[in-house]
Write a protein that holds these residues in place. Structure first.
Motif, PDB file in Angstrom:
ATOM      1  N   ASP A   1       0.837  -1.193   0.000  1.00  0.00           N
ATOM      2  CA  ASP A   1       0.000   0.000   0.000  1.00  0.00           C
ATOM      3  C   ASP A   1       0.873   1.245   0.000  1.00  0.00           C
ATOM      4  O   ASP A   1       2.097   1.173   0.034  1.00  0.00           O
ATOM      5  CB  ASP A   1      -0.967  -0.002   1.193  1.00  0.00           C
ATOM      6  CG  ASP A   1      -0.268  -0.129   2.539  1.00  0.00           C
ATOM      7  OD1 ASP A   1       0.975  -0.011   2.603  1.00  0.00           O
ATOM      8  OD2 ASP A   1      -0.964  -0.342   3.539  1.00  0.00           O
ATOM      9  N   PHE A   2       0.228   2.403  -0.050  1.00  0.00           N
ATOM     10  CA  PHE A   2       0.936   3.671  -0.050  1.00  0.00           C
ATOM     11  C   PHE A   2       1.789   3.753   1.209  1.00  0.00           C
ATOM     12  O   PHE A   2       1.309   3.502   2.303  1.00  0.00           O
ATOM     13  CB  PHE A   2      -0.065   4.834  -0.091  1.00  0.00           C
ATOM     14  CG  PHE A   2       0.602   6.173  -0.139  1.00  0.00           C
ATOM     15  CD1 PHE A   2       1.187   6.615  -1.305  1.00  0.00           C
ATOM     16  CD2 PHE A   2       0.657   6.972   0.982  1.00  0.00           C
ATOM     17  CE1 PHE A   2       1.810   7.842  -1.368  1.00  0.00           C
ATOM     18  CE2 PHE A   2       1.273   8.212   0.939  1.00  0.00           C
ATOM     19  CZ  PHE A   2       1.852   8.647  -0.238  1.00  0.00           C
ATOM     20  N   GLY A   3       3.051   4.075   1.055  1.00  0.00           N
ATOM     21  CA  GLY A   3       3.953   4.163   2.192  1.00  0.00           C
ATOM     22  C   GLY A   3       4.468   2.818   2.671  1.00  0.00           C
ATOM     23  O   GLY A   3       5.185   2.735   3.653  1.00  0.00           O
ATOM     24  N   GLU A   4       4.098   1.759   1.988  1.00  0.00           N
ATOM     25  CA  GLU A   4       4.513   0.396   2.343  1.00  0.00           C
ATOM     26  C   GLU A   4       4.238   0.075   3.803  1.00  0.00           C
ATOM     27  O   GLU A   4       5.054  -0.533   4.495  1.00  0.00           O
ATOM     28  CB  GLU A   4       5.972   0.150   1.957  1.00  0.00           C
ATOM     29  CG  GLU A   4       6.194   0.201   0.464  1.00  0.00           C
ATOM     30  CD  GLU A   4       7.584  -0.226   0.021  1.00  0.00           C
ATOM     31  OE1 GLU A   4       8.334  -0.823   0.812  1.00  0.00           O
ATOM     32  OE2 GLU A   4       7.914   0.053  -1.144  1.00  0.00           O
ATOM     33  N   GLU A   5       3.057   0.469   4.283  1.00  0.00           N
ATOM     34  CA  GLU A   5       2.641   0.158   5.660  1.00  0.00           C
ATOM     35  C   GLU A   5       2.353  -1.329   5.827  1.00  0.00           C
ATOM     36  O   GLU A   5       2.493  -1.872   6.915  1.00  0.00           O
ATOM     37  CB  GLU A   5       1.408   0.974   6.043  1.00  0.00           C
ATOM     38  CG  GLU A   5       1.655   2.466   6.088  1.00  0.00           C
ATOM     39  CD  GLU A   5       2.554   2.889   7.233  1.00  0.00           C
ATOM     40  OE1 GLU A   5       2.438   2.306   8.333  1.00  0.00           O
ATOM     41  OE2 GLU A   5       3.374   3.796   7.026  1.00  0.00           O
TER      42      GLU A   5
END
Length: 143
Positions: A67-71
């Motif tokens: 996901d966005f930001g590799e969370e």
């Protein structure tokens, strides 16, 4: 016909041909697909997942989403894995759930493929993933 990531993903849809045509025609970056038909998804915290991916090497992995930001990283694993998986901080998607997937051949903001599907049908082996996650957790100081 050559098997591509798009065709392979579409096989999970209730109507694969219609799904693929819609995805190509509309050009949307994300589409919903049911988990538990062709694959399940194990979603792990980003830092742990990235380290496990390094340990496994992408050559041993099936498709991997982030996901966005590799969370979080989502590893596509064989059907049935989600129902049997027990792990702190690991979320699973299997039969009866749907996930958003980005187009495998287009860049996307937010949700994207770290290891895109290549059409081969290869999935991440859950035993190897578990070993990789244990090694990653140990290397991260118990995570």
């Amino acid at each position: 016909m050559e098997s591509t990531g798009l065709h392979w993903l579409a096989q999970a849809a209730p109507d694969p041909e219609s799904f693929r045509e819609q995805w190509e025609r509309i050009g949307l970056g994300l589409m919903l697909l049911p988990a538990g038909r062709r694959w399940d998804v194990l979603s792990v915290p980003g830092q742990l997942g990235r380290r496990a991916l390094e340990i496994l090497d992408t050559g041993l992995c099936g498709p991997v989403l982030t996901d966005f930001g590799e969370e979080h990283l989502g590893f596509l694993v064989p059907v049935g894995t989600a129902a049997r998986w027990v792990g702190t901080g690991v979320r699973s998607a299997g039969e009866g759930t749907w996930i958003a997937v980005p187009h495998p051949e287009r860049s996307s903001r937010g949700l994207r493929w770290l290891v895109p599907p290549d059409g081969s049908g290869r999935l991440t082996d859950p035993v190897l993933l578990e070993l990789g996650l244990h090694e990653a957790a140990a290397g991260l100081g118990g995570w």
